[in-house]
Scaffold this motif. Structure first.
Motif, mmCIF file in Angstrom:
data_model
loop_
_atom_site.group_PDB
_atom_site.id
_atom_site.type_symbol
_atom_site.label_atom_id
_atom_site.label_comp_id
_atom_site.label_asym_id
_atom_site.label_seq_id
_atom_site.Cartn_x
_atom_site.Cartn_y
_atom_site.Cartn_z
ATOM 1 N N ILE A 12 0.900 -1.254 -0.138
ATOM 2 C CA ILE A 12 -0.259 0.114 -0.224
ATOM 3 C C ILE A 12 0.889 1.325 -0.539
ATOM 4 C CG2 ILE A 12 -1.778 0.959 1.115
ATOM 5 C CD1 ILE A 12 -2.743 -1.461 0.466
ATOM 6 N N ASN A 13 0.510 2.096 -0.628
ATOM 7 C CA ASN A 13 1.503 3.146 -1.162
ATOM 8 C C ASN A 13 0.371 4.864 -0.440
ATOM 9 O OD1 ASN A 13 2.323 5.783 -1.865
ATOM 10 N ND2 ASN A 13 2.730 5.142 -3.784
ATOM 11 N N VAL A 14 1.353 4.748 0.806
ATOM 12 C CA VAL A 14 0.821 5.928 1.672
ATOM 13 C C VAL A 14 0.628 6.989 1.580
ATOM 14 C CG1 VAL A 14 1.804 4.654 4.400
ATOM 15 C CG2 VAL A 14 3.404 6.182 2.928
ATOM 16 N N ILE A 58 10.200 -0.918 -6.515
ATOM 17 C CA ILE A 58 10.788 -0.037 -5.285
ATOM 18 C C ILE A 58 11.029 0.213 -3.933
ATOM 19 C CG2 ILE A 58 9.257 1.042 -3.416
ATOM 20 C CD1 ILE A 58 6.666 -0.723 -4.472
ATOM 21 N N PRO A 59 12.610 0.973 -4.339
ATOM 22 C CA PRO A 59 13.529 1.124 -4.088
ATOM 23 C C PRO A 59 13.581 0.820 -2.427
ATOM 24 C CG PRO A 59 13.945 3.201 -5.106
ATOM 25 C CD PRO A 59 12.472 2.418 -5.035
ATOM 26 N N TRP A 60 14.072 0.198 -1.583
ATOM 27 C CA TRP A 60 13.876 0.010 -0.341
ATOM 28 C C TRP A 60 13.790 0.782 1.112
ATOM 29 C CZ3 TRP A 60 12.205 -4.621 2.111
ATOM 30 C CH2 TRP A 60 12.526 -4.680 3.486
ATOM 31 N N ASN A 61 14.476 2.316 0.976
ATOM 32 C CA ASN A 61 14.459 3.435 1.624
ATOM 33 C C ASN A 61 13.065 3.835 0.945
ATOM 34 O OD1 ASN A 61 14.748 4.429 -0.845
ATOM 35 N ND2 ASN A 61 16.467 5.465 -0.431
ATOM 36 N N GLN A 62 12.372 2.819 0.864
ATOM 37 C CA GLN A 62 10.648 3.802 1.095
ATOM 38 C C GLN A 62 9.711 3.241 0.887
ATOM 39 O OE1 GLN A 62 10.060 4.940 -3.601
ATOM 40 N NE2 GLN A 62 10.810 6.707 -3.451
ATOM 41 N N VAL A 63 10.242 2.038 1.712
ATOM 42 C CA VAL A 63 9.587 0.974 2.498
ATOM 43 C C VAL A 63 9.675 1.710 3.569
ATOM 44 C CG1 VAL A 63 9.101 -1.994 3.798
ATOM 45 C CG2 VAL A 63 10.296 -0.584 1.312
ATOM 46 N N VAL A 64 8.126 2.220 4.012
ATOM 47 C CA VAL A 64 7.676 2.829 5.787
ATOM 48 C C VAL A 64 7.608 1.400 7.035
ATOM 49 C CG1 VAL A 64 6.067 4.229 7.243
ATOM 50 C CG2 VAL A 64 6.964 5.163 5.034
ATOM 51 N N LYS A 65 7.544 0.620 6.565
ATOM 52 C CA LYS A 65 6.891 -0.059 7.484
ATOM 53 C C LYS A 65 6.215 -1.910 6.963
ATOM 54 C CE LYS A 65 5.005 -1.164 11.893
ATOM 55 N NZ LYS A 65 5.422 -1.200 13.079
ATOM 56 N N ILE A 66 6.891 -2.994 7.613
ATOM 57 C CA ILE A 66 6.107 -4.134 7.142
ATOM 58 C C ILE A 66 5.527 -4.788 8.281
ATOM 59 C CG2 ILE A 66 6.698 -6.628 6.568
ATOM 60 C CD1 ILE A 66 9.307 -5.527 5.361
ATOM 61 N N GLY A 67 4.329 -4.581 7.981
ATOM 62 C CA GLY A 67 3.350 -5.250 9.201
ATOM 63 C C GLY A 67 2.626 -6.635 9.140
ATOM 64 N N PRO A 68 1.785 -7.017 9.797
ATOM 65 C CA PRO A 68 1.424 -8.751 9.310
ATOM 66 C C PRO A 68 0.704 -9.083 8.244
ATOM 67 C CG PRO A 68 0.169 -7.763 11.654
ATOM 68 C CD PRO A 68 1.188 -6.635 10.580
ATOM 69 N N ASP A 69 0.344 -7.927 7.751
ATOM 70 C CA ASP A 69 -1.104 -8.318 6.000
ATOM 71 C C ASP A 69 -0.425 -7.570 5.177
ATOM 72 O OD1 ASP A 69 -1.856 -10.044 7.958
ATOM 73 O OD2 ASP A 69 -3.604 -8.011 8.331
ATOM 74 N N ILE A 70 0.205 -6.313 5.532
ATOM 75 C CA ILE A 70 0.542 -4.899 4.764
ATOM 76 C C ILE A 70 1.986 -4.937 4.950
ATOM 77 C CG2 ILE A 70 -2.262 -4.587 4.087
ATOM 78 C CD1 ILE A 70 -1.012 -2.159 6.205
ATOM 79 N N LEU A 72 3.441 -0.963 4.127
ATOM 80 C CA LEU A 72 3.560 0.735 3.518
ATOM 81 C C LEU A 72 5.265 0.781 2.885
ATOM 82 C CD1 LEU A 72 1.116 0.807 7.014
ATOM 83 C CD2 LEU A 72 0.931 0.912 4.970
ATOM 84 N N VAL A 73 4.348 1.835 1.605
ATOM 85 C CA VAL A 73 5.801 1.926 1.096
ATOM 86 C C VAL A 73 5.194 3.816 0.777
ATOM 87 C CG1 VAL A 73 6.388 -0.129 0.048
ATOM 88 C CG2 VAL A 73 5.139 1.008 -0.856
ATOM 89 N N GLU A 74 6.017 4.463 0.251
ATOM 90 C CA GLU A 74 5.921 6.047 0.600
ATOM 91 C C GLU A 74 6.827 6.023 -1.598
ATOM 92 O OE1 GLU A 74 7.019 10.071 2.823
ATOM 93 O OE2 GLU A 74 7.245 8.015 3.359
ATOM 94 N N VAL A 75 5.435 6.067 -1.886
ATOM 95 C CA VAL A 75 6.038 6.652 -3.378
ATOM 96 C C VAL A 75 5.594 7.137 -3.959
ATOM 97 C CG1 VAL A 75 5.776 5.447 -5.598
ATOM 98 C CG2 VAL A 75 6.830 4.034 -3.629
ATOM 99 N N PRO A 76 6.048 8.992 -3.754
ATOM 100 C CA PRO A 76 5.489 9.659 -4.702
ATOM 101 C C PRO A 76 4.782 10.269 -6.055
ATOM 102 C CG PRO A 76 7.587 10.014 -4.485
ATOM 103 C CD PRO A 76 7.429 9.131 -3.846
ATOM 104 N N GLU A 77 3.747 10.063 -6.005
ATOM 105 C CA GLU A 77 2.912 10.555 -7.329
ATOM 106 C C GLU A 77 3.983 11.450 -8.435
ATOM 107 O OE1 GLU A 77 -1.347 10.480 -7.862
ATOM 108 O OE2 GLU A 77 -1.419 9.913 -5.382
ATOM 109 N N PRO A 78 3.964 10.546 -9.698
ATOM 110 C CA PRO A 78 4.751 11.763 -10.656
ATOM 111 C C PRO A 78 4.188 12.693 -10.847
ATOM 112 C CG PRO A 78 4.322 9.785 -11.824
ATOM 113 C CD PRO A 78 3.861 9.279 -10.327
#
Length: 82
Positions: A12-14, A58-70, A72-78
């Motif tokens: 999921i993109n935050v 998605i570069p690893w530095n854009q991964v925000v959190k890895i939870g049990p089900d999802i 979360l990544v932060e990928v800015p929209e172009p």
């Protein structure tokens, strides 16, 4: 955590709360074994009959959190061209 565990998690993109899909592969640095990026397949075209769009890396530095089900990544929209 193994790749098979990551494949079961939805990405999921935050920035816009959109579902990007599921992880299909990882980009790994062969020298030290660190994960460089998550690879997610592109959307299917016309119900998957005409292939897929290009992969989303998605570069690893854009991964925000890895939870049990999802994941979360932060990928800015172009920004659209002017």
């Amino acid at each position: 955590m193994r790749l098979c565990d990551l494949k079961e998690k939805e990405v999921i993109n935050v920035c816009n709360c959109k579902c990007l899909g599921f992880v299909v592969d990882l980009d790994i640095d062969p020298c030290n074994g660190c994960i460089l990026a998550l690879i997610i397949p592109g959307c299917g075209r016309f119900w998957g009959l005409f292939g897929r769009e290009s992969e989303l890396v998605i570069p690893w530095n854009q991964v925000v959190k890895i939870g049990p089900d999802i994941i979360l990544v932060e990928v800015p929209e172009p920004k659209p061209p002017k």
